[in-house]
Design an enzyme around this catalytic site. Sequence first.
Site, PDB file in Angstrom:
ATOM      1  N   HIS A   1     -14.702 -15.698 -13.940  1.00 18.62           N
ATOM      2  CA  HIS A   1     -13.361 -15.149 -14.131  1.00 18.62           C
ATOM      3  C   HIS A   1     -13.366 -14.071 -15.220  1.00 18.62           C
ATOM      4  O   HIS A   1     -13.265 -14.366 -16.407  1.00 18.62           O
ATOM      5  CB  HIS A   1     -12.420 -16.300 -14.511  1.00 18.62           C
ATOM      6  CG  HIS A   1     -10.965 -15.944 -14.574  1.00 18.62           C
ATOM      7  ND1 HIS A   1      -9.989 -16.887 -14.799  1.00 18.62           N
ATOM      8  CD2 HIS A   1     -10.310 -14.768 -14.457  1.00 18.62           C
ATOM      9  CE1 HIS A   1      -8.803 -16.313 -14.803  1.00 18.62           C
ATOM     10  NE2 HIS A   1      -8.966 -15.021 -14.620  1.00 18.62           N
TER      11      HIS A   1
ATOM     12  N   ARG B   1      -7.835  -5.820 -13.325  1.00 20.37           N
ATOM     13  CA  ARG B   1      -6.941  -6.460 -14.290  1.00 20.37           C
ATOM     14  C   ARG B   1      -5.782  -7.130 -13.542  1.00 20.37           C
ATOM     15  O   ARG B   1      -5.075  -6.482 -12.752  1.00 20.37           O
ATOM     16  CB  ARG B   1      -6.383  -5.395 -15.221  1.00 20.37           C
ATOM     17  CG  ARG B   1      -5.466  -5.925 -16.262  1.00 20.37           C
ATOM     18  CD  ARG B   1      -4.928  -4.817 -17.162  1.00 20.37           C
ATOM     19  NE  ARG B   1      -4.627  -5.381 -18.469  1.00 20.37           N
ATOM     20  CZ  ARG B   1      -4.723  -4.716 -19.602  1.00 20.37           C
ATOM     21  NH1 ARG B   1      -5.114  -3.471 -19.616  1.00 20.37           N
ATOM     22  NH2 ARG B   1      -4.436  -5.306 -20.737  1.00 20.37           N
TER      23      ARG B   1
ATOM     24  N   SER C   1      -2.878  -8.564 -14.597  1.00 23.90           N
ATOM     25  CA  SER C   1      -1.481  -8.261 -14.932  1.00 23.90           C
ATOM     26  C   SER C   1      -1.068  -6.895 -14.394  1.00 23.90           C
ATOM     27  O   SER C   1       0.119  -6.628 -14.199  1.00 23.90           O
ATOM     28  CB  SER C   1      -1.262  -8.335 -16.439  1.00 23.90           C
ATOM     29  OG  SER C   1      -2.088  -7.405 -17.092  1.00 23.90           O
TER      30      SER C   1
ATOM     31  N   HIS D   1      -4.122 -16.249  -8.411  1.00 22.97           N
ATOM     32  CA  HIS D   1      -3.875 -15.511  -9.662  1.00 22.97           C
ATOM     33  C   HIS D   1      -2.606 -14.676  -9.544  1.00 22.97           C
ATOM     34  O   HIS D   1      -2.568 -13.702  -8.797  1.00 22.97           O
ATOM     35  CB  HIS D   1      -5.063 -14.610  -9.981  1.00 22.97           C
ATOM     36  CG  HIS D   1      -5.246 -14.373 -11.453  1.00 22.97           C
ATOM     37  ND1 HIS D   1      -4.220 -13.958 -12.267  1.00 22.97           N
ATOM     38  CD2 HIS D   1      -6.315 -14.526 -12.262  1.00 22.97           C
ATOM     39  CE1 HIS D   1      -4.674 -13.856 -13.510  1.00 22.97           C
ATOM     40  NE2 HIS D   1      -5.935 -14.201 -13.548  1.00 22.97           N
TER      41      HIS D   1
ATOM     42  N   HIS E   1      -7.551 -20.802 -15.423  1.00 19.09           N
ATOM     43  CA  HIS E   1      -6.914 -21.263 -16.666  1.00 19.09           C
ATOM     44  C   HIS E   1      -6.945 -22.790 -16.746  1.00 19.09           C
ATOM     45  O   HIS E   1      -5.945 -23.425 -17.102  1.00 19.09           O
ATOM     46  CB  HIS E   1      -5.474 -20.714 -16.776  1.00 19.09           C
ATOM     47  CG  HIS E   1      -5.350 -19.297 -16.298  1.00 19.09           C
ATOM     48  ND1 HIS E   1      -4.689 -18.945 -15.156  1.00 19.09           N
ATOM     49  CD2 HIS E   1      -5.878 -18.151 -16.786  1.00 19.09           C
ATOM     50  CE1 HIS E   1      -4.780 -17.638 -14.958  1.00 19.09           C
ATOM     51  NE2 HIS E   1      -5.502 -17.133 -15.934  1.00 19.09           N
TER      52      HIS E   1
ATOM     53  N   GLU F   1     -12.645 -15.581 -18.806  1.00 19.58           N
ATOM     54  CA  GLU F   1     -11.611 -14.569 -18.638  1.00 19.58           C
ATOM     55  C   GLU F   1     -11.660 -13.536 -19.758  1.00 19.58           C
ATOM     56  O   GLU F   1     -10.640 -13.087 -20.263  1.00 19.58           O
ATOM     57  CB  GLU F   1     -10.197 -15.194 -18.553  1.00 19.58           C
ATOM     58  CG  GLU F   1      -9.189 -14.273 -17.861  1.00 19.58           C
ATOM     59  CD  GLU F   1      -7.796 -14.883 -17.697  1.00 19.58           C
ATOM     60  OE1 GLU F   1      -7.488 -15.878 -18.346  1.00 19.58           O
ATOM     61  OE2 GLU F   1      -7.020 -14.320 -16.902  1.00 19.58           O
TER      62      GLU F   1
HETATM   63 ZN   LIG Z   1      -7.377 -13.882 -14.938  1.00 22.04          ZN
END
Ligand SMILES: [Zn+2]
Length: 336
Positions: free
Chosen positions: A6, A71, A73, A178, A223, A284
């Site tokens: 990740h 990325r 986000s 995700h 996560h 991550e």
């Molecule tokens: Zn991530």
Amino acid sequence: MIIDCHGHYTTAPAEAEAWRKLQVQALGDPAQAPRKAQLRISDDQIRESLEGAQLKLQRERGTDLTIFSPRASSMAHHIGDAQTSRVWSEICNELVHRCCTLYPENFAGVGQLPQSPGVPPETCIPELERCVKEFGFVGCNLNPDPSGGHWKEPPLTDNWWYPLYEKMVELEVPAMVHVSTSCNPAFHTTGAHYLNADTTAFMQFLTSDLFKDFPTLKFVIPHGGGAVPYHWGRFRGLAQDMKRPPLHELLLKNVFFDTCVYHRPGIELLLKVVPVDNILFASEMVGAVRGIDPETGHHYDDTRRYVDSIDWLSDADKKKIFEGNARKVYPRLRKS
Ligand SMILES: [Zn+2]
């Protein structure tokens, strides 16, 4: 070998973000939309963007290969329409492909899907195929909520998603569940929306027979699985009350968790609760949390330290977490 399943290209040259800004500015007037060819980034810029960041951290932390995607986000599937997402996803995936081509020993690619709210997921199939067949990518990131925090799509277990799953199975690629940025102010992107989505996806899988329909379909819930390991007993109990099969039968051949939990007690809980065969090493980096923990003097996201420090974990189990499980979940790693 240590595979980090990740990582995102969070350090892409600023030109990419500037191009995206122009694309967003032109949403009301497509004639003003920038062309893909207007984005110019040299190989040296890409090298520079990685050398001082992901590659430096790989070397310092002793990890070998990062499964690398755009990325998260910045996917921002809620912006514009399917065409907006298609062009932006192509650009992001091409940049990741260039990283993987420049550093084939260090990165294996994972694709961003050109999802758009309300648009059937099969529209993502051409880009997924391009990523896998042309670029040699080994997986994709699937956003369960392209509306960016408003949860307008059917659950991941709905037939709505099935054409995409059929293609994933055919191509032998897993998806990391995700989400992207939250445009709902109630949910902080990385502190709430990401973790909520991880937990939500697990509960969706628990309540459905998705994996009867797709016995080889695989998902990684990142996560550390959100709130799932901490509430493992609740999930087991809910499944039992709903007359569902036990979790190991229901979904543990298909659903995996990463180790992006940024403290040792959290990793220890994950390892105690979730079967070792279902845990993949990940950090991550360079990602959501970039600081140094004053309690340890080390980066929060230096997750290898936490796994290494757990002395009750056998060497064989550590090898599974660091390498073996990733090779099972991402079978194309062998071919790349
Ligand atoms: Zn991530």
